[in-house]
Design a protein around this motif. Structure first.
Motif, PDB file in Angstrom:
ATOM      1  N   GLY A 102       0.777  -1.360   0.064  1.00 37.20           N
ATOM      2  CA  GLY A 102      -0.076  -0.144  -0.067  1.00 37.20           C
ATOM      3  C   GLY A 102       0.960   1.312   0.165  1.00 37.20           C
ATOM      4  N   ALA A 103       0.240   2.336  -0.259  1.00 35.51           N
ATOM      5  CA  ALA A 103       1.347   3.665  -0.206  1.00 35.51           C
ATOM      6  C   ALA A 103       0.858   4.259   1.421  1.00 35.51           C
ATOM      7  CB  ALA A 103      -0.124   4.755  -0.745  1.00 35.51           C
ATOM      8  N   HIS A 104       2.234   4.845   1.449  1.00 34.35           N
ATOM      9  CA  HIS A 104       2.580   5.606   2.601  1.00 34.35           C
ATOM     10  C   HIS A 104       2.536   7.092   2.421  1.00 34.35           C
ATOM     11  CE1 HIS A 104       6.808   4.335   1.503  1.00 34.35           C
ATOM     12  NE2 HIS A 104       5.959   3.596   0.843  1.00 34.35           N
ATOM     13  N   GLY A 105       3.143   7.987   3.056  1.00 34.90           N
ATOM     14  CA  GLY A 105       2.638   9.866   2.800  1.00 34.90           C
ATOM     15  C   GLY A 105       3.597  10.096   3.848  1.00 34.90           C
ATOM     16  N   ARG A 106       4.072  11.437   3.310  1.00 36.89           N
ATOM     17  CA  ARG A 106       5.706  12.014   4.052  1.00 36.89           C
ATOM     18  C   ARG A 106       4.680  12.459   4.694  1.00 36.89           C
ATOM     19  NH1 ARG A 106      10.515  10.805   3.407  1.00 36.89           N
ATOM     20  NH2 ARG A 106      10.086  11.139   0.825  1.00 36.89           N
ATOM     21  N   GLY A 107       5.731  12.340   5.749  1.00 40.74           N
ATOM     22  CA  GLY A 107       5.199  13.303   6.927  1.00 40.74           C
ATOM     23  C   GLY A 107       5.352  11.925   8.990  1.00 40.74           C
ATOM     24  N   PRO A 108       4.617  12.656   9.774  1.00 44.11           N
ATOM     25  CA  PRO A 108       5.486  12.038  10.897  1.00 44.11           C
ATOM     26  C   PRO A 108       4.808  10.378  11.066  1.00 44.11           C
ATOM     27  CG  PRO A 108       4.369  13.596  11.098  1.00 44.11           C
ATOM     28  CD  PRO A 108       4.523  13.916   9.980  1.00 44.11           C
ATOM     29  N   ASN A 109       3.944  10.739  10.084  1.00 44.92           N
ATOM     30  CA  ASN A 109       2.169   9.784  10.449  1.00 44.92           C
ATOM     31  C   ASN A 109       3.337   8.383   9.273  1.00 44.92           C
ATOM     32  OD1 ASN A 109       0.663  10.637  12.621  1.00 44.92           O
ATOM     33  ND2 ASN A 109      -0.918  11.246  10.307  1.00 44.92           N
ATOM     34  N   GLY A 110       3.642   9.220   8.240  1.00 46.24           N
ATOM     35  CA  GLY A 110       4.237   7.831   7.637  1.00 46.24           C
ATOM     36  C   GLY A 110       5.515   7.170   7.943  1.00 46.24           C
ATOM     37  N   ASP A 111       5.778   8.413   8.766  1.00 49.11           N
ATOM     38  CA  ASP A 111       7.064   7.586   9.572  1.00 49.11           C
ATOM     39  C   ASP A 111       7.266   6.730  10.664  1.00 49.11           C
ATOM     40  OD1 ASP A 111       8.841   9.558   7.742  1.00 49.11           O
ATOM     41  OD2 ASP A 111       8.821  10.793   9.433  1.00 49.11           O
ATOM     42  N   LEU A 112       6.238   7.093  10.682  1.00 43.47           N
ATOM     43  CA  LEU A 112       6.810   6.178  12.345  1.00 43.47           C
ATOM     44  C   LEU A 112       5.686   4.789  11.476  1.00 43.47           C
ATOM     45  CD1 LEU A 112       5.520   5.228  15.007  1.00 43.47           C
ATOM     46  CD2 LEU A 112       3.241   6.121  15.284  1.00 43.47           C
ATOM     47  N   VAL A 113       4.988   4.772  10.023  1.00 45.57           N
ATOM     48  CA  VAL A 113       4.501   3.269  10.129  1.00 45.57           C
ATOM     49  C   VAL A 113       5.948   2.714   8.889  1.00 45.57           C
ATOM     50  CG1 VAL A 113       3.324   2.511   7.966  1.00 45.57           C
ATOM     51  CG2 VAL A 113       2.186   4.071   9.125  1.00 45.57           C
ATOM     52  N   ARG A 114       6.823   3.641   8.734  1.00 48.34           N
ATOM     53  CA  ARG A 114       7.949   2.754   7.820  1.00 48.34           C
ATOM     54  C   ARG A 114       8.922   2.747   9.337  1.00 48.34           C
ATOM     55  NH1 ARG A 114       6.543   6.918   4.471  1.00 48.34           N
ATOM     56  NH2 ARG A 114       7.499   8.892   5.122  1.00 48.34           N
ATOM     57  N   GLU A 115       9.326   3.162  10.420  1.00 47.13           N
ATOM     58  CA  GLU A 115      10.272   2.506  11.062  1.00 47.13           C
ATOM     59  C   GLU A 115       9.703   1.715  11.914  1.00 47.13           C
ATOM     60  OE1 GLU A 115       9.603   6.374  13.460  1.00 47.13           O
ATOM     61  OE2 GLU A 115      11.079   7.169  11.506  1.00 47.13           O
ATOM     62  N   THR A 116       9.033   2.167  12.357  1.00 42.19           N
ATOM     63  CA  THR A 116       7.647   0.176  12.780  1.00 42.19           C
ATOM     64  C   THR A 116       7.903  -1.338  12.347  1.00 42.19           C
ATOM     65  OG1 THR A 116       5.849   1.532  13.053  1.00 42.19           O
ATOM     66  CG2 THR A 116       5.682  -0.895  13.210  1.00 42.19           C
ATOM     67  N   LEU A 117       7.822  -0.906  10.728  1.00 45.76           N
ATOM     68  CA  LEU A 117       7.695  -1.823   9.854  1.00 45.76           C
ATOM     69  C   LEU A 117       8.866  -2.633   9.198  1.00 45.76           C
ATOM     70  CD1 LEU A 117       4.536  -1.243   7.155  1.00 45.76           C
ATOM     71  CD2 LEU A 117       4.551  -2.875   9.578  1.00 45.76           C
ATOM     72  N   ALA A 118       9.833  -1.316   8.794  1.00 42.30           N
ATOM     73  CA  ALA A 118      11.391  -1.500   8.943  1.00 42.30           C
ATOM     74  C   ALA A 118      12.277  -2.338  10.120  1.00 42.30           C
ATOM     75  CB  ALA A 118      11.491  -0.788   8.217  1.00 42.30           C
ATOM     76  N   ALA A 119      11.873  -2.165  10.713  1.00 40.48           N
ATOM     77  CA  ALA A 119      12.010  -2.744  12.297  1.00 40.48           C
ATOM     78  C   ALA A 119      12.111  -4.020  12.163  1.00 40.48           C
ATOM     79  CB  ALA A 119      11.728  -2.347  13.067  1.00 40.48           C
ATOM     80  N   GLU A 120      10.920  -4.588  11.998  1.00 44.35           N
ATOM     81  CA  GLU A 120      10.252  -6.325  11.352  1.00 44.35           C
ATOM     82  C   GLU A 120      11.124  -6.663  10.603  1.00 44.35           C
ATOM     83  OE1 GLU A 120       8.431  -7.574  14.695  1.00 44.35           O
ATOM     84  OE2 GLU A 120       7.676  -5.620  15.097  1.00 44.35           O
ATOM     85  N   GLY A 121      12.065  -6.341   9.683  1.00 40.28           N
ATOM     86  CA  GLY A 121      12.105  -6.568   8.253  1.00 40.28           C
ATOM     87  C   GLY A 121      10.881  -6.152   6.762  1.00 40.28           C
ATOM     88  N   ILE A 122      10.097  -6.071   7.372  1.00 37.44           N
ATOM     89  CA  ILE A 122       8.579  -5.786   6.362  1.00 37.44           C
ATOM     90  C   ILE A 122       9.228  -4.942   5.385  1.00 37.44           C
ATOM     91  CG2 ILE A 122       6.290  -5.545   5.782  1.00 37.44           C
ATOM     92  CD1 ILE A 122       6.248  -5.961   9.337  1.00 37.44           C
ATOM     93  N   SER A 123       9.081  -5.607   3.650  1.00 34.83           N
ATOM     94  CA  SER A 123       9.533  -4.328   3.554  1.00 34.83           C
ATOM     95  C   SER A 123       8.067  -3.348   2.894  1.00 34.83           C
ATOM     96  CB  SER A 123       9.978  -5.028   2.053  1.00 34.83           C
ATOM     97  OG  SER A 123       9.249  -5.510   1.174  1.00 34.83           O
TER      98      SER A 123
END
Length: 307
Positions: A59-80
């Motif tokens: 799915g899509a993810h945006g530029r900003g603090p909310n998008g950053d939180l989603v990316r950081e959470t998923l990337a921390a567990e190896g989700i691309s």
């Protein structure tokens, strides 16, 4: 390589407020606490990787603090997250009001996570055996048309998994028929499944839903502490649940789905996958927040303690 769990739906930020009760219309209530988590599709993906699957958020993810939180959470567990960032808009939020009974009420915005295209979804590059998850909430505009266009272009050996959500009952019949024609696995709660299948009870509902899907499709119907039923290969199996005193039911169904699909990706039989998913959901309701899915080892320990 084992099949991957690929989710196409909206990964949002859950803004969770613990309230003593819902306010009356026009009223006010004081929250005991507030917290921000990556939620929505993120919950299923986190549950899947913690049970040993490889996972992708298409799915899509945006530029900003909310998008950053989603990316950081998923990337921390190896989700691309292969799709490009939506540069001009942040990811949206879901305000979650949690009452002392553990019941939850949602208010959701629609922002960057709704900016998908067939091309952005295709960055996940599904191959034979991959499990592509679809949410009924993605069948609303503006995600409906690009999602369906992409799904209809997939090879037949990609497994499409539909989590209908409450919204599925509100869709017109022609749209529901179009989606069902693509569905290899239905995984819904009892209310959603009984509504669509027209039969009451987990087992009968699973059979009734499966009869409306394409030949060979599987239907899983979950009902909280009562467990779930699965209709696969002409047989319906009811798998008992594990009652627990809940503190937060937000994400319990998504946790069930994530573990169910992870176990299938690893080759487990449907009843075995359901048993572990039931245990995962039971563990989840004893924990706060949508990102608190158990690991495979925690599920092992939980089941060992119950014989």
């Amino acid at each position: 390589m084992s099949p991957r769990v690929i989710h196409t739906a909206q990964a949002l930020v859950d803004v969770v407020l613990e309230v003593p009760a819902l306010p009356r219309r026009g009223g006010n209530v004081m929250a005991a606490s507030s917290a921000r988590y990556a939620g929505g599709a993120a919950t299923i993906l986190l549950a899947a990787v913690r049970s040993g699957a490889q996972a992708v958020h298409a799915g899509a993810h945006g530029r900003g603090p909310n998008g950053d939180l989603v990316r950081e959470t998923l990337a921390a567990e190896g989700i691309s997250l292969p799709s490009p960032v939506v540069e001009d808009l942040d990811t949206g939020v879901c305000v979650v009001l949690v009452e002392p009974s553990a019941e939850r009420t949602f208010v959701t915005t629609q922002e960057a996570e709704r900016r998908i295209t067939p091309e952005s979804l295709q960055t996940s590059a599904p191959v034979a055996g991959d499990l592509v998850c679809v949410s009924g909430y993605s069948l609303l505009e503006p995600t409906r048309d690009p999602l369906l266009t992409w799904l209809e272009s997939l090879p037949d050996d990609v497994v499409v998994v539909l989590d209908p959500g409450a919204v599925f009952a509100e869709l017109d019949d022609s749209l529901r028929a179009r989606v069902v024609a693509l569905t290899d696995v239905w995984t819904g709660n009892a209310e959603e499944s009984e509504d669509y299948g027209g039969a009451q009870g987990m087992g009968p509902a699973a059979e009734a839903v499966a009869a409306k899907l394409k030949p060979g499709a599987v239907a899983v119907v979950r009902d909280g502490e009562h467990g779930c039923a699965v209709h696969a290969e002409g047989t319906t199996t009811v798998v008992a649940g594990y009652p627990e005193k809940p503190v937060d039911t937000n994400g319990a169904g998504d946790t069930h789905t994530g573990v169910l699909l992870a176990e299938r990706a690893k080759g487990a039989a449907w009843p075995d996958a359901c048993r572990r998913a039931n245990a995962a959901g039971a563990i989840k309701v004893t924990r706060k927040g949508p990102t608190s899915a158990p690991t495979a080892a925690e599920i092992d320990d939980y089941l060992a303690g119950r014989g």
